[in-house]
Design a protein around this motif. Structure first.
Motif, short mmCIF file in Angstrom:
data_model
loop_
_atom_site.label_atom_id
_atom_site.label_comp_id
_atom_site.label_asym_id
_atom_site.label_seq_id
_atom_site.Cartn_x
_atom_site.Cartn_y
_atom_site.Cartn_z
N PHE A 179 0.83 -1.19 0.02
CA PHE A 179 0.05 0.05 -0.27
C PHE A 179 0.94 1.38 -0.02
N ILE A 180 1.98 1.21 0.78
CA ILE A 180 2.76 2.31 0.92
C ILE A 180 3.44 2.60 -0.66
N ASN A 181 3.75 1.59 -1.27
CA ASN A 181 4.37 1.74 -2.41
C ASN A 181 3.67 2.56 -3.47
N PHE A 182 2.27 2.08 -3.16
CA PHE A 182 1.03 3.03 -4.19
C PHE A 182 1.21 4.41 -3.75
N LEU A 183 1.11 4.53 -2.47
CA LEU A 183 1.07 6.11 -1.82
C LEU A 183 2.12 6.75 -2.17
N LYS A 184 3.43 6.12 -2.24
CA LYS A 184 4.61 6.93 -2.60
C LYS A 184 4.70 7.32 -4.15
N ILE A 185 4.10 6.51 -4.91
CA ILE A 185 3.79 7.11 -6.46
C ILE A 185 2.73 7.96 -6.55
N LYS A 186 1.62 7.98 -5.56
CA LYS A 186 0.88 9.10 -5.80
C LYS A 186 1.04 10.47 -4.95
N PHE A 187 1.96 10.18 -3.88
CA PHE A 187 2.24 11.53 -3.32
C PHE A 187 3.72 11.44 -2.93
N PRO A 188 4.67 11.40 -4.06
CA PRO A 188 6.03 11.32 -4.26
C PRO A 188 6.74 12.11 -2.86
N SER A 189 6.34 13.39 -2.61
CA SER A 189 7.24 14.24 -1.86
C SER A 189 6.84 13.86 -0.30
N SER A 190 5.84 13.08 0.11
CA SER A 190 5.28 12.58 1.34
C SER A 190 6.14 11.65 2.23
N LYS A 191 5.99 11.78 3.34
CA LYS A 191 6.55 10.51 4.10
C LYS A 191 5.46 9.45 4.69
N PHE A 192 5.89 8.25 4.91
CA PHE A 192 4.77 7.47 5.37
C PHE A 192 5.30 6.68 6.65
N ARG A 193 4.80 6.19 7.55
CA ARG A 193 5.25 5.19 8.47
C ARG A 193 4.18 4.45 9.24
N GLN A 194 4.25 3.13 8.96
CA GLN A 194 3.37 2.24 9.34
C GLN A 194 3.60 1.50 10.50
N GLY A 195 2.40 1.07 11.33
CA GLY A 195 2.59 0.56 12.55
C GLY A 195 1.55 -0.61 12.45
N VAL A 196 1.95 -1.69 13.18
CA VAL A 196 0.94 -2.78 13.63
C VAL A 196 1.55 -3.03 15.15
#
Ligand code: B12
Ligand code: SF4
Ligand code: SF4
Length: 314
Positions: free
Chosen positions: A110-127
């Motif tokens: 999902f993050i790979n998809f988000l990075k393509i959509k919003f290239p200048s944004s940062k993402f951090r996942q937690g489980v």
């Protein structure tokens, strides 16, 4: 702000069952609850709580300035769970592959998809791993409501689902919080054998069987809890099993679509579970959430199970 449905569509196509977005902020009421939890030491053996979870107050310590929380849920209840007829009880969430690994893999996609959509944004996942309340953020994102048993419940799928939260510094349009609660029901509170649900919506984790069988690493279990384990040797599902929303979801045939959450063969046989050697235990549990406990804890839990069964049959 324009609602972008492509995010939800992508999340569902990866296998997530629930998707919603909230602001990456925690309400004051939740802060007070958390302070009470710490002050009264309801965290029990989870001594990392007060230190590590201090940063809950300050999201900026997480390596990004999060503006939005993308909240995701995945059902873990397998249709085959009802074929496990043992007296030894293991929580539904732990009989398949380790959910941390499964949700991380799905989150990466999902993050790979988000990075393509919003290239200048940062993402951090937690489980589980981020010092944030996945339940509170997900409640605010409209995934469901926090029930009196303190789990997040969805009207559509009940509460047998895991949560994962992706924090981002990208400002996304947010979903509405669900305006719903448990009403006059109190089945979970009445059913909890250890009184861990001491008040609606509040838990003293140190009394919870889940904490006792997993987080408590002592050689023995306090007597008041040991006599009330009700057959559970890893986790506890009682306050979810009695919940009308889970009974309803099962009746409507709502089960996990993720093959990784199918119970491993060993969990169908009480004889096999009782006879596991340390090597077998380590091999079988390596890929499962049960690896959170040691073989020593496993044997300790089994010894209480055997003792309680003997008492029952006297
Ligand atoms: C510690 C923990 C436990 C503890 C405490 C349980 C609990 N109810 O909190 C123990 C070991 C007992 C436990 C048991 C279970 N757990 Co657990 N657990 C967690 C964990 C890691 C942290 C939860 C926590 O902080 N609890 C402390 C309480 C006080 O906090 P809270 O409920 O999150 O939030 C309240 C307050 O803290 C406050 N608050 C929240 N955020 C903030 C921030 C600030 C700054 C402040 C001040 C306050 C505040 O507001 C909230 C409302 O009152 C979460 C993952 C995560 N990171 O969120 C999983 C999680 C809650 N567990 C989960 C599961 C599946 C279970 C079990 C069902 C497993 C089992 N079958 O044995 C049981 C359920 C027992 C029960 N009745 O709750 C799921 C729940 C999914 C769902 N649908 O709700 C989670 C979300 C894990 C996941 N990633 O899916 N768990
Ligand atoms: S998981 Fe079991 S012990 Fe813990 S609150 Fe629910 S019913 Fe009580
Ligand atoms: S059993 Fe009843 S009170 Fe408890 S969480 Fe479910 S609906 Fe709420």
């Amino acid at each position: 702000m324009l609602v972008d449905n492509s995010l939800k569509e992508k999340a569902l196509s990866i296998g997530f069952d629930l998707f919603g977005v909230s602001k990456a902020i925690i309400p004051e009421k939740a802060k007070n609850d958390f302070e009470e939890f710490i002050k009264n030491k309801y965290y029990g053996s989870m001594s990392w709580f007060p230190e590590r979870w201090e940063i809950r107050n300050n999201f900026s310590n997480l390596g990004l300035e999060p503006k939005s929380a993308i909240c995701l849920g995945v059902i873990y209840n397998s249709i085959n769970h009802k074929n496990i007829l043992n007296n030894i009880k293991i929580s539904r969430y732990a009989t398949g592959r380790d959910y941390h690994k499964v949700l991380k893999d799905m989150g990466k996609e999902f993050i790979n998809f988000l990075k393509i959509k919003f290239p200048s944004s940062k993402f951090r996942q937690g489980v589980d791993t981020l010092p944030i309340s996945e339940k509170v953020l997900s409640e605010n994102a409209g995934l469901g409501w926090i029930g009196k048993n303190t789990n997040l419940i969805s009207k559509q799928i009940g509460s047998y689902f895991f949560l994962s939260v992706i924090l981002t510094d990208h400002e996304l349009s947010v979903d509405n919080k669900l305006n719903f609660d448990c009403g006059s029901c109190s089945k979970c509170i009445d059913a909890c054998p250890t009184n861990a649900l001491f008040e609606p919506y509040k838990i003293n984790a140190s009394l919870c069987i889940s904490h006792t069988t997993i987080e408590n690493r002592d050689d023995s279990i306090p007597e008041n809890l040991a006599n009330n384990l009700q057959g559970w040797v890893y986790g506890c599902d009682i306050c979810q099993e009695v919940c009308p929303w889970n009974i309803r979801a099962e009746r409507k045939n709502i089960f996990s679509k993720i093959s990784d959450f199918e119970p491993l063969e060993v969990f169908y046989s009480e004889e096999k579970l009782l006879g596991l050697t340390e090597n077998e235990f380590n091999k079988i549990t390596l890929e499962s959430a049960i690896s959170r406990i040691t073989y020593k804890q496993w044997k300790r839990n089994l010894s209480y199970f055997i003792k309680n069964e003997k008492e029952k049959n006297k």
